[in-house]
Motif scaffolding. Sequence first.
Motif, PDB file in Angstrom:
ATOM      1  N   ASP A 167      38.385 -35.461   9.933  1.00 53.03           N
ATOM      2  CA  ASP A 167      39.808 -35.463   9.946  1.00 53.03           C
ATOM      3  C   ASP A 167      39.785 -36.180   8.323  1.00 53.03           C
ATOM      4  OD1 ASP A 167      39.218 -36.010  12.517  1.00 53.03           O
ATOM      5  OD2 ASP A 167      37.780 -37.469  12.172  1.00 53.03           O
ATOM      6  N   LYS A 168      40.018 -35.523   7.395  1.00 49.29           N
ATOM      7  CA  LYS A 168      40.393 -35.617   5.714  1.00 49.29           C
ATOM      8  C   LYS A 168      42.009 -36.187   6.092  1.00 49.29           C
ATOM      9  CE  LYS A 168      40.727 -31.570   3.521  1.00 49.29           C
ATOM     10  NZ  LYS A 168      39.398 -30.123   2.645  1.00 49.29           N
ATOM     11  N   GLY A 169      42.520 -35.098   6.867  1.00 51.96           N
ATOM     12  CA  GLY A 169      43.583 -35.526   6.750  1.00 51.96           C
ATOM     13  C   GLY A 169      44.595 -36.133   6.714  1.00 51.96           C
ATOM     14  N   PHE A 171      47.103 -41.479   6.150  1.00 53.15           N
ATOM     15  CA  PHE A 171      46.900 -43.320   5.173  1.00 53.15           C
ATOM     16  C   PHE A 171      46.905 -43.963   4.445  1.00 53.15           C
ATOM     17  CE2 PHE A 171      44.264 -46.706   5.286  1.00 53.15           C
ATOM     18  CZ  PHE A 171      44.622 -47.684   6.611  1.00 53.15           C
ATOM     19  N   ALA A 172      46.681 -42.681   3.423  1.00 50.79           N
ATOM     20  CA  ALA A 172      46.112 -43.181   1.988  1.00 50.79           C
ATOM     21  C   ALA A 172      48.101 -43.269   1.655  1.00 50.79           C
ATOM     22  CB  ALA A 172      45.840 -42.139   0.787  1.00 50.79           C
ATOM     23  N   GLN A 173      48.603 -42.420   2.127  1.00 48.60           N
ATOM     24  CA  GLN A 173      49.830 -42.044   1.189  1.00 48.60           C
ATOM     25  C   GLN A 173      50.955 -42.770   1.905  1.00 48.60           C
ATOM     26  OE1 GLN A 173      51.171 -38.696   3.114  1.00 48.60           O
ATOM     27  NE2 GLN A 173      50.038 -37.034   1.053  1.00 48.60           N
ATOM     28  N   ARG A 174      50.564 -44.310   3.463  1.00 43.64           N
ATOM     29  CA  ARG A 174      51.478 -44.604   3.926  1.00 43.64           C
ATOM     30  C   ARG A 174      50.919 -46.232   3.544  1.00 43.64           C
ATOM     31  NH1 ARG A 174      50.806 -43.848  10.300  1.00 43.64           N
ATOM     32  NH2 ARG A 174      48.274 -43.074   9.562  1.00 43.64           N
ATOM     33  N   ILE A 175      50.462 -46.416   2.978  1.00 44.37           N
ATOM     34  CA  ILE A 175      49.796 -48.163   2.110  1.00 44.37           C
ATOM     35  C   ILE A 175      50.912 -48.698   1.571  1.00 44.37           C
ATOM     36  CG2 ILE A 175      47.627 -49.332   1.079  1.00 44.37           C
ATOM     37  CD1 ILE A 175      45.843 -47.700   2.033  1.00 44.37           C
ATOM     38  N   LYS A 176      51.260 -49.250   1.417  1.00 48.20           N
ATOM     39  CA  LYS A 176      52.533 -49.844   0.806  1.00 48.20           C
ATOM     40  C   LYS A 176      51.659 -50.704  -0.306  1.00 48.20           C
ATOM     41  CE  LYS A 176      55.653 -50.545   4.660  1.00 48.20           C
ATOM     42  NZ  LYS A 176      55.053 -50.114   5.671  1.00 48.20           N
ATOM     43  N   PRO A 177      52.165 -50.454  -1.763  1.00 43.84           N
ATOM     44  CA  PRO A 177      51.897 -51.484  -2.943  1.00 43.84           C
ATOM     45  C   PRO A 177      51.901 -52.782  -2.427  1.00 43.84           C
ATOM     46  CG  PRO A 177      53.694 -49.852  -3.464  1.00 43.84           C
ATOM     47  CD  PRO A 177      53.099 -49.585  -2.586  1.00 43.84           C
ATOM     48  N   LEU A 178      50.869 -53.840  -2.892  1.00 44.28           N
ATOM     49  CA  LEU A 178      51.717 -55.235  -2.840  1.00 44.28           C
ATOM     50  C   LEU A 178      51.068 -56.209  -4.051  1.00 44.28           C
ATOM     51  CD1 LEU A 178      49.775 -55.785   0.977  1.00 44.28           C
ATOM     52  CD2 LEU A 178      52.311 -54.834   0.818  1.00 44.28           C
ATOM     53  N   PHE A 221      30.333 -38.597   3.833  1.00 42.25           N
ATOM     54  CA  PHE A 221      31.314 -39.115   4.092  1.00 42.25           C
ATOM     55  C   PHE A 221      31.326 -37.767   2.295  1.00 42.25           C
ATOM     56  CE2 PHE A 221      30.592 -41.876   6.703  1.00 42.25           C
ATOM     57  CZ  PHE A 221      30.950 -41.483   7.809  1.00 42.25           C
ATOM     58  N   ASN A 222      33.102 -37.523   1.929  1.00 40.83           N
ATOM     59  CA  ASN A 222      32.947 -37.273   0.451  1.00 40.83           C
ATOM     60  C   ASN A 222      34.117 -38.154  -0.640  1.00 40.83           C
ATOM     61  OD1 ASN A 222      30.729 -35.265   0.304  1.00 40.83           O
ATOM     62  ND2 ASN A 222      32.018 -34.539   1.637  1.00 40.83           N
ATOM     63  N   GLN A 223      34.865 -38.357   0.546  1.00 42.31           N
ATOM     64  CA  GLN A 223      35.989 -38.752  -0.043  1.00 42.31           C
ATOM     65  C   GLN A 223      36.776 -40.151   1.178  1.00 42.31           C
ATOM     66  OE1 GLN A 223      39.461 -36.714  -0.685  1.00 42.31           O
ATOM     67  NE2 GLN A 223      38.765 -35.403   2.223  1.00 42.31           N
ATOM     68  N   GLY A 240      36.458 -56.719  -0.043  1.00 45.00           N
ATOM     69  CA  GLY A 240      36.895 -55.383   0.270  1.00 45.00           C
ATOM     70  C   GLY A 240      37.256 -54.165   1.785  1.00 45.00           C
ATOM     71  N   THR A 241      37.504 -53.426   1.569  1.00 49.64           N
ATOM     72  CA  THR A 241      37.231 -52.764   3.353  1.00 49.64           C
ATOM     73  C   THR A 241      37.231 -51.211   2.528  1.00 49.64           C
ATOM     74  OG1 THR A 241      38.958 -54.265   4.133  1.00 49.64           O
ATOM     75  CG2 THR A 241      38.500 -51.670   4.915  1.00 49.64           C
ATOM     76  N   LEU A 242      36.269 -50.734   3.077  1.00 43.15           N
ATOM     77  CA  LEU A 242      36.777 -49.172   2.543  1.00 43.15           C
ATOM     78  C   LEU A 242      36.616 -48.798   4.063  1.00 43.15           C
ATOM     79  CD1 LEU A 242      34.762 -46.995   0.885  1.00 43.15           C
ATOM     80  CD2 LEU A 242      32.566 -47.781   2.884  1.00 43.15           C
ATOM     81  N   VAL A 243      38.242 -48.033   3.984  1.00 48.91           N
ATOM     82  CA  VAL A 243      38.002 -46.366   4.597  1.00 48.91           C
ATOM     83  C   VAL A 243      37.554 -45.197   4.610  1.00 48.91           C
ATOM     84  CG1 VAL A 243      40.007 -45.836   5.475  1.00 48.91           C
ATOM     85  CG2 VAL A 243      40.440 -48.395   4.092  1.00 48.91           C
ATOM     86  N   ILE A 244      36.439 -44.612   5.314  1.00 47.98           N
ATOM     87  CA  ILE A 244      36.180 -42.884   5.392  1.00 47.98           C
ATOM     88  C   ILE A 244      36.629 -42.881   6.735  1.00 47.98           C
ATOM     89  CG2 ILE A 244      34.390 -43.814   3.928  1.00 47.98           C
ATOM     90  CD1 ILE A 244      33.105 -44.329   6.665  1.00 47.98           C
ATOM     91  N   ALA A 245      36.398 -40.946   6.161  1.00 52.31           N
ATOM     92  CA  ALA A 245      36.295 -39.878   7.281  1.00 52.31           C
ATOM     93  C   ALA A 245      36.029 -38.860   7.217  1.00 52.31           C
ATOM     94  CB  ALA A 245      38.376 -39.478   7.334  1.00 52.31           C
ATOM     95  N   HIS A 246      35.444 -38.524   8.628  1.00 54.86           N
ATOM     96  CA  HIS A 246      34.655 -36.916   8.327  1.00 54.86           C
ATOM     97  C   HIS A 246      35.353 -36.049   7.838  1.00 54.86           C
ATOM     98  CE1 HIS A 246      31.587 -39.654  10.485  1.00 54.86           C
ATOM     99  NE2 HIS A 246      32.145 -40.068  11.894  1.00 54.86           N
ATOM    100  N   GLN A 247      34.611 -35.011   7.416  1.00 52.47           N
ATOM    101  CA  GLN A 247      35.594 -33.808   6.701  1.00 52.47           C
ATOM    102  C   GLN A 247      36.671 -33.309   7.951  1.00 52.47           C
ATOM    103  OE1 GLN A 247      35.156 -32.510   3.570  1.00 52.47           O
ATOM    104  NE2 GLN A 247      36.127 -30.944   3.718  1.00 52.47           N
TER     105      GLN A 247
END
Length: 337
Positions: free
Chosen positions: A99-101, A106-113, A138-140, A90-97
């Motif tokens: 850059d949470k927007g 990014f999460a909203q644009r991921i297509k279910p496969l 990283f909190n989320q 797997g891949t872990l995707v993170i952001a600093h506080q």
Amino acid sequence: MFYNIAVVGFGLAGRLAALELSKLHHVTVFEADDEQTPNSAGKVAAAMLAPLAESVLCEADLALMGLDSMKRWPGIIAELESDVFFQQQGTLVIAHQQDKGDLQSFAQRIKPLADHTAEHINAQQITMLEPELAAGRFNQGLFLPCEGQIDNQAFYKASFAQLNKRKVKFVFNQRVTISDNKINNRPFDYIIDCRGLGAKNTQVDKPLRGVRGEVARLYAPEVSLTRPVRLMHPRYPIYIAPKPNSEYVIGATEIESQDNGAATVRSTLELLSAAYTVHSGFAEARLLSIQTGLRPAFSDNRPEVSQVGNVISINGLYRHGYMLAPALVAQAVSRIE
């Protein structure tokens, strides 16, 4: 049926095509560079297999093709006699506080496969996946469980050795002309054109462009990450891919530029400082190399397998080389067999 086949270009697609075709046919590989293929985009790349992450910017059918290619990679590697690192954790995707927007977008644009989706995770779950990203930095984040990676440099070495063992003929340091099923007036039953940007001047109806990638390779024994990590960044996403022997590949996924010169100070500082904000152990890492490469892309950023007579072309892999190449090469080979 036994054919005499030329593979033009010894980058990623050319190697995969030669590996598959040399099982049944006589193959000659033509390459404009020497056997080190220093200008091959596949040699510079991080070799991540990331259909979910890439679905943010590509169509769903290409992301699904990426899932198909991921299933093919273990079989390809198993046929090589040298070990090649392959991972699917797997891949872990993170952001600093601040850059949470960007992470939410990014999460909203991921297509279910198919049955593969992104999982939203909190600080505790991030720590469970990567204990060294603890201390509430990283909190989320997002976890993309189906994704993976391979060691591209090990694959380049092992594939070359395997093809030599199969008595594939190599012609290095020679630019070629393809005409009437001939390479420099030498006839072949089929020609597989894998030149990438080397074919730019021949692509009149659908012109190619180069998309720049910049990659740093570090030796970081004080860092222990177990899977690729993507960091949302204001200018462009940064990825950190762990490789064997405490090495890490750090790069930017895309820079829309056809400049193939050396990496700039600005880019180098951004890559390395971003890595340091993810893990302070990178401060003591050794910089093994920093490379740039141009990836071939058509205007729609979609790859293409095309055929004119007995010349079959594979091109336009854009930033999806390792993710799509096995499936595309299978399409090309099917036109022969």
